[in-house]
Design an enzyme around this catalytic site. Structure first.
Site, PDB file in Angstrom:
ATOM      1  CG  ASP A 101       9.122  13.256  38.906  1.00 58.08           C
ATOM      2  OD1 ASP A 101       9.306  12.745  37.783  1.00 58.08           O
ATOM      3  OD2 ASP A 101       9.053  12.584  39.949  1.00 58.08           O
ATOM      4  CB  SER A 102      11.889  14.163  33.815  1.00 51.24           C
ATOM      5  OG  SER A 102      10.728  14.551  33.104  1.00 51.24           O
ATOM      6  CG  ASP A 162       5.352  12.925  37.296  1.00 51.27           C
ATOM      7  OD1 ASP A 162       4.536  11.990  37.320  1.00 51.27           O
ATOM      8  OD2 ASP A 162       6.411  12.895  36.633  1.00 51.27           O
ATOM      9  CD  GLU A 206      10.933   5.308  33.596  1.00 54.29           C
ATOM     10  OE1 GLU A 206      10.034   5.923  34.218  1.00 54.29           O
ATOM     11  OE2 GLU A 206      12.080   5.780  33.431  1.00 54.29           O
ATOM     12  CD  GLU A 220       8.138   7.760  40.214  1.00 57.39           C
ATOM     13  OE1 GLU A 220       8.861   7.177  41.038  1.00 57.39           O
ATOM     14  OE2 GLU A 220       8.568   8.588  39.381  1.00 57.39           O
ATOM     15  CE  LYS A 239       4.144  10.004  35.097  1.00 55.51           C
ATOM     16  NZ  LYS A 239       5.211   9.596  36.052  1.00 55.51           N
TER      17      LYS A 239
HETATM   18  O1  KIV Z   1       8.951  12.519  34.878  1.00 51.01           O
HETATM   19  C1  KIV Z   1       8.890  11.969  33.760  1.00 51.01           C
HETATM   20  O2  KIV Z   1       9.388  12.483  32.755  1.00 51.01           O
HETATM   21  C2  KIV Z   1       8.226  10.671  33.654  1.00 51.01           C
HETATM   22  C3  KIV Z   1       8.289   9.970  32.346  1.00 51.01           C
HETATM   23  C4  KIV Z   1       9.611   9.366  32.146  1.00 51.01           C
HETATM   24  C5  KIV Z   1       7.198   8.960  32.207  1.00 51.01           C
HETATM   25  O3  KIV Z   1       7.665  10.211  34.613  1.00 51.01           O
END
Ligand code: KIV
Length: 272
Positions: free
Chosen positions: A51-52, A90, A189, A122, A120
């Protein structure tokens, strides 16, 4: 035997085997077809449609604004560009928190519409029920603990996590909860390296670090950061493997110059 000969398509089981054999796991983010193809053909083990994307693709300040539809769009492109790696996507903010039915529905949409291999999310105890429900449906889940950017407004800063006794205790408990719930791997992280090693040694699922030191089972970085596309983000844990922002600036300046001076195209670059 190199990685490429050994594995046709990396699966969650391959990753467990890699941990057992002490073989390190290399993971990067990807958000589009062309880069996914480049990274996959370079033999990356896992591509994370992070989600980055909210930051590096859409220009938002945090990961919160990106939607499930947008994540699915990026995931479809990455899946089309990859043949060998495991593709993890994510679950974006708002698509799973506090509601395990919604978490399952969001995961099913990602899997069905993008063709990715895992999701994934959080958090620890807060998402335990969702993790179990998603895994019960057959979808592999990767956990993410330590600095969890979707909770940035709760924590207030992007500083190193798990330095105080209470937070260390909660982190260790969350790792066990996620492992027992069935997560196939966990991203840690920005936590102290010593703690990351202790956790890595205590579980049989792969621990992937970002800012968590050397002694974990694998590493993940945001592709734009490690390739130097994003030159104004400089945390201590980041190693830049290229300087793409300068390379692109130079190429584009040369192109502009050639156009302005009528040096592009030349005779060989035109049709008769
Ligand atoms: O969204 C992302 O890029 C991440 C990584 C930093 C692990 O969750």
């Amino acid at each position: 035997m190199n990685n490429n000969q050994k594995y046709t398509r990396i699966t969650t089981h391959t990753l467990e085997e890699m941990k057992r054999n002490g073989e390190k796991i290399a993971m990067l983010t990807a958000y589009d077809y062309s880069f996914a193809k480049l990274l996959d053909s370079s033999n990356i083990d896992i591509l994370l449609v992070g989600d980055s994307a909210s930051n590096v693709m859409a220009g938002h300040e945090t990961t919160l604004p990106i939607t499930l539809d947008e994540m699915i769009y990026h995931a479809k492109s990455v899946v089309r560009g990859s043949k060998r790696c495991l593709v993890v996507v994510d679950l974006p903010f708002g698509s799973y928190q506090g509601n395990s039915k919604k978490a399952l529905e969001s995961s099913v949409r990602i899997m069905k519409e993008s063709g990715a291999h895992a999701v994934k999310l959080e958090g620890g105890s807060e998402v335990e029920e969702s993790v179990k429900r998603i895994i019960d449906s057959g979808v592999p889940v990767m956990g993410h603990l330590g600095l969890t950017p979707q909770s940035i407004y709760k924590f207030g800063t992007y500083t190193v996590r798990a330095k105080e006794v209470q937070e260390i205790k909660k982190l260790k408990e969350d790792v066990i909860k996620l492992k027992n719930a069935g997560c196939f791997a966990i991203v840690l992280e920005k936590i102290p390296a010593k703690l990351a090693k202790e956790i890595t040694d205590s579980v049989d699922i792969p621990i992937i670090g970002i800012g968590a030191g050397l002694n974990v089972d694998g590493q993940v970085l945001v592709m734009h950061d490690m390739l130097g596309i994003n030159s104004d983000f400089n945390p201590r844990f980041l190693r830049r493997y290229s300087d793409l922002s300068n390379i692109v600036h130079n190429a584009v300046s040369n192109y502009i110059n050639d156009v302005k001076k009528m040096q592009f195209p030349n005779k060989d670059e035109e049709y008769n």
